[in-house]
Design an enzyme around this catalytic site. Sequence first.
Site, PDB file in Angstrom:
ATOM      1  N   ILE A  14       2.891  -0.895  -8.510  1.00 22.92           N
ATOM      2  CA  ILE A  14       1.307  -0.175  -8.387  1.00 22.92           C
ATOM      3  C   ILE A  14       0.984   1.309  -9.295  1.00 22.92           C
ATOM      4  O   ILE A  14       0.318   1.346 -10.308  1.00 22.92           O
ATOM      5  CB  ILE A  14      -0.034  -1.172  -7.747  1.00 22.92           C
ATOM      6  CG1 ILE A  14       0.294  -2.047  -7.377  1.00 22.92           C
ATOM      7  CG2 ILE A  14      -1.559  -0.271  -8.001  1.00 22.92           C
ATOM      8  CD1 ILE A  14      -0.194  -2.593  -6.045  1.00 22.92           C
ATOM      9  N   THR A  38       9.913   4.322  -1.584  1.00 22.91           N
ATOM     10  CA  THR A  38      10.116   2.552  -2.446  1.00 22.91           C
ATOM     11  C   THR A  38       9.917   2.785  -3.837  1.00 22.91           C
ATOM     12  O   THR A  38      10.631   2.210  -4.513  1.00 22.91           O
ATOM     13  CB  THR A  38       9.270   1.867  -1.745  1.00 22.91           C
ATOM     14  OG1 THR A  38       8.004   2.078  -1.717  1.00 22.91           O
ATOM     15  CG2 THR A  38       9.181   0.665  -0.526  1.00 22.91           C
ATOM     16  N   GLY A  39       9.045   3.901  -4.416  1.00 26.20           N
ATOM     17  CA  GLY A  39       9.705   4.439  -5.690  1.00 26.20           C
ATOM     18  C   GLY A  39      10.481   4.961  -6.155  1.00 26.20           C
ATOM     19  O   GLY A  39      11.540   4.692  -5.435  1.00 26.20           O
ATOM     20  N   PHE A  81      -2.713   5.567  -4.066  1.00 30.80           N
ATOM     21  CA  PHE A  81      -1.295   4.484  -3.963  1.00 30.80           C
ATOM     22  C   PHE A  81      -0.528   4.322  -2.884  1.00 30.80           C
ATOM     23  O   PHE A  81       0.442   3.216  -2.213  1.00 30.80           O
ATOM     24  CB  PHE A  81      -0.596   4.599  -4.960  1.00 30.80           C
ATOM     25  CG  PHE A  81      -1.708   4.107  -6.179  1.00 30.80           C
ATOM     26  CD1 PHE A  81      -1.544   2.932  -6.627  1.00 30.80           C
ATOM     27  CD2 PHE A  81      -1.730   4.898  -7.528  1.00 30.80           C
ATOM     28  CE1 PHE A  81      -3.322   2.516  -8.262  1.00 30.80           C
ATOM     29  CE2 PHE A  81      -1.994   4.814  -8.076  1.00 30.80           C
ATOM     30  CZ  PHE A  81      -3.525   3.626  -8.817  1.00 30.80           C
ATOM     31  N   ASN A 100       2.262   6.011   8.359  1.00 33.57           N
ATOM     32  CA  ASN A 100       1.953   6.401   6.555  1.00 33.57           C
ATOM     33  C   ASN A 100       0.372   5.859   5.933  1.00 33.57           C
ATOM     34  O   ASN A 100       0.276   6.152   4.413  1.00 33.57           O
ATOM     35  CB  ASN A 100       3.147   5.260   6.516  1.00 33.57           C
ATOM     36  CG  ASN A 100       4.648   6.133   6.148  1.00 33.57           C
ATOM     37  OD1 ASN A 100       4.791   6.621   5.225  1.00 33.57           O
ATOM     38  ND2 ASN A 100       5.176   5.761   7.363  1.00 33.57           N
ATOM     39  N   SER A 125      -6.705  -3.261   0.277  1.00 34.26           N
ATOM     40  CA  SER A 125      -6.350  -4.951  -0.108  1.00 34.26           C
ATOM     41  C   SER A 125      -7.135  -5.519   0.606  1.00 34.26           C
ATOM     42  O   SER A 125      -7.969  -5.524   1.681  1.00 34.26           O
ATOM     43  CB  SER A 125      -4.941  -5.165   0.775  1.00 34.26           C
ATOM     44  OG  SER A 125      -4.722  -6.082   0.850  1.00 34.26           O
ATOM     45  N   TYR A 152      -1.109  -4.125   9.003  1.00 41.83           N
ATOM     46  CA  TYR A 152      -1.285  -3.243   7.351  1.00 41.83           C
ATOM     47  C   TYR A 152      -2.795  -3.591   7.250  1.00 41.83           C
ATOM     48  O   TYR A 152      -3.219  -2.894   6.796  1.00 41.83           O
ATOM     49  CB  TYR A 152      -0.368  -4.848   6.495  1.00 41.83           C
ATOM     50  CG  TYR A 152      -0.556  -4.700   5.459  1.00 41.83           C
ATOM     51  CD1 TYR A 152      -0.332  -3.370   4.150  1.00 41.83           C
ATOM     52  CD2 TYR A 152      -1.463  -5.338   4.979  1.00 41.83           C
ATOM     53  CE1 TYR A 152      -0.503  -2.704   2.872  1.00 41.83           C
ATOM     54  CE2 TYR A 152      -1.648  -4.996   3.229  1.00 41.83           C
ATOM     55  CZ  TYR A 152      -1.186  -3.648   2.527  1.00 41.83           C
ATOM     56  OH  TYR A 152      -1.951  -3.517   1.491  1.00 41.83           O
ATOM     57  N   LYS A 156      -5.648  -0.617   5.658  1.00 45.40           N
ATOM     58  CA  LYS A 156      -6.765   0.142   5.402  1.00 45.40           C
ATOM     59  C   LYS A 156      -8.105  -0.040   5.238  1.00 45.40           C
ATOM     60  O   LYS A 156      -8.835   0.649   4.863  1.00 45.40           O
ATOM     61  CB  LYS A 156      -6.249  -1.215   4.286  1.00 45.40           C
ATOM     62  CG  LYS A 156      -4.355  -1.062   4.022  1.00 45.40           C
ATOM     63  CD  LYS A 156      -4.464  -0.089   2.736  1.00 45.40           C
ATOM     64  CE  LYS A 156      -3.024   0.310   1.470  1.00 45.40           C
ATOM     65  NZ  LYS A 156      -2.689   1.267   1.160  1.00 45.40           N
ATOM     66  N   ASN A 182      -3.648 -11.093  -4.570  1.00 41.29           N
ATOM     67  CA  ASN A 182      -2.192 -10.692  -4.986  1.00 41.29           C
ATOM     68  C   ASN A 182      -1.770 -10.279  -6.444  1.00 41.29           C
ATOM     69  O   ASN A 182      -1.625 -10.695  -7.796  1.00 41.29           O
ATOM     70  CB  ASN A 182      -1.932 -12.637  -4.998  1.00 41.29           C
ATOM     71  CG  ASN A 182      -2.084 -12.465  -3.595  1.00 41.29           C
ATOM     72  OD1 ASN A 182      -3.056 -12.477  -2.797  1.00 41.29           O
ATOM     73  ND2 ASN A 182      -0.401 -12.954  -3.153  1.00 41.29           N
TER      74      ASN A 182
HETATM   75  N1  UDP Z   1       4.693 -17.840  -0.169  1.00 44.02           N
HETATM   76  C1  UDP Z   1       5.995 -18.995  -0.274  1.00 44.02           C
HETATM   77  N2  UDP Z   1       7.225 -17.821  -0.533  1.00 44.02           N
HETATM   78  C2  UDP Z   1       8.042 -17.026  -0.511  1.00 44.02           C
HETATM   79  C3  UDP Z   1       6.700 -15.926  -0.730  1.00 44.02           C
HETATM   80  C4  UDP Z   1       5.071 -16.101  -0.770  1.00 44.02           C
HETATM   81  O1  UDP Z   1       5.571 -19.496  -0.282  1.00 44.02           O
HETATM   82  O2  UDP Z   1       8.938 -15.916  -0.454  1.00 44.02           O
HETATM   83  C5  UDP Z   1       3.564 -18.612  -0.045  1.00 44.02           C
HETATM   84  C6  UDP Z   1       3.280 -17.460   0.971  1.00 44.02           C
HETATM   85  O3  UDP Z   1       3.127 -17.915   1.838  1.00 44.02           O
HETATM   86  C7  UDP Z   1       1.130 -17.102   0.423  1.00 44.02           C
HETATM   87  C8  UDP Z   1       1.672 -17.390  -0.970  1.00 44.02           C
HETATM   88  O4  UDP Z   1       2.817 -17.373  -1.140  1.00 44.02           O
HETATM   89  O5  UDP Z   1       0.962 -18.641   0.987  1.00 44.02           O
HETATM   90  C9  UDP Z   1       1.846 -15.709  -1.394  1.00 44.02           C
HETATM   91  O6  UDP Z   1       2.422 -14.800  -0.503  1.00 44.02           O
HETATM   92  P1  UDP Z   1       2.334 -13.316  -0.895  1.00 44.02           P
HETATM   93  O7  UDP Z   1       4.092 -12.775   0.142  1.00 44.02           O
HETATM   94  O8  UDP Z   1       3.539 -13.077  -2.303  1.00 44.02           O
HETATM   95  O9  UDP Z   1       0.848 -12.342  -0.823  1.00 44.02           O
HETATM   96  P2  UDP Z   1      -0.070 -12.428   0.785  1.00 44.02           P
HETATM   97  O10 UDP Z   1      -0.644 -13.519  -0.068  1.00 44.02           O
HETATM   98  O11 UDP Z   1       0.977 -12.696   1.568  1.00 44.02           O
HETATM   99  O12 UDP Z   1      -0.004 -11.419   0.903  1.00 44.02           O
END
Ligand code: UDP
Length: 346
Positions: A14, A38-39, A81, A100, A125, A152, A156, A182
């Site tokens: 981001i 990670t960057g 960030f 962190n 978040s 996490y 935040k 997201n």
């Molecule tokens: N999800 C999934 N399979 C994956 C990764 C995510 O079904 O391999 C689902 C997860 O359960 C959630 C949505 O996709 O409902 C978004 O997940 P992500 O990890 O992207 O973001 P989150 O909302 O958990 O921060």
Amino acid sequence: MKNNILVTGGAGYIGSHAVKQLLETTKHNIIIVDNLSTGNLKTIKTLKLIRDFKFIKLDLKELDKVKSILKDNNIDTIMHFAAKIIVPESIKNPIDYYINNTVNTINLIKIAVDMKVKKIIFSSSAAVYGEPDKIPEDGIDENFQTNPINPYGMSKLMSENIIKDVATVNDDFKYVIFRYFNVAGADINYVGNNLTPRIGQSFPNATNLIKIASLCATKKIEKMDIFGDDYDTFDGTQIRDYIHVDDLADAHIKAIDYLNNNSSDIFNVGYSNGFSVKEAISSMKKVTKEDFKVNISSRRAGDPVNVVSNNTKIKNKMGWTPKYNDLDLICKSSYEWEKRYASKTI
Ligand code: UDP
């Protein structure tokens, strides 16, 4: 007004998109600090092709160095960030996350106040909202109760509270806190008619849905899981508010000017549109014309059913207008990045 902006975590996903936009659309001086955990340096090199800036490899734990950087560069604004962002990892290693994310933020804020830095834009978040039982029809607004359910989200929320408390007793110190929904997609950059992202999400252990689906579409992995299809939603899978990373970056650019004329505030950044996991995977398959195997597996612990923002506040108060509110474009840009560049970056 020309600002001197310190971007922590500017080599990450981001942060790098925010830097791209700062370089392309403003004249501000940019200094990136990043520990490159990670960057990556390839991202820095790519960004430097837009216009030059200072990059310093540094961990935020190196407080004396951070202090010198603020002083030597006359920093007036910080975009913070740098953070660890993987929820399951935060459950396994909470201390890492509190150090962190929270301790580093406390230290950065202390130094910023000491050095008379006036503005901070902080990456928070939607995880601070936790696992709402039922969300309002027009989405979660900023007054919705906060109740993080993992380290996490808590790291935040604690950082948010510290920033707010510090601003209360320091009149000159102002903040914008963004609660990201997201975030997905990659740099919208066209070469002729071809979408050709220059930067994107290259973090190797990413767990996000759209990233995983783009790994499947590019055949870097064979199959993916849907974490539960027995939720109380229209198709049984969970609902999220996917926002393109360039629109999120744009909110950060707007926040710099906003803070010159307004008081501190907290904003959700999302599109206020919910899509199910199945819809996101279908969009990826449709725009890439690639099929891949998808298993239905059990629910992932701590996953809320439905997380959709109410974005009225940022639209009204900051004049933020999303440009890429289009799930297909989010998937397409993620895929194009994955296909053309990601494998070469690390
Ligand atoms: N999800 C999934 N399979 C994956 C990764 C995510 O079904 O391999 C689902 C997860 O359960 C959630 C949505 O996709 O409902 C978004 O997940 P992500 O990890 O992207 O973001 P989150 O909302 O958990 O921060």
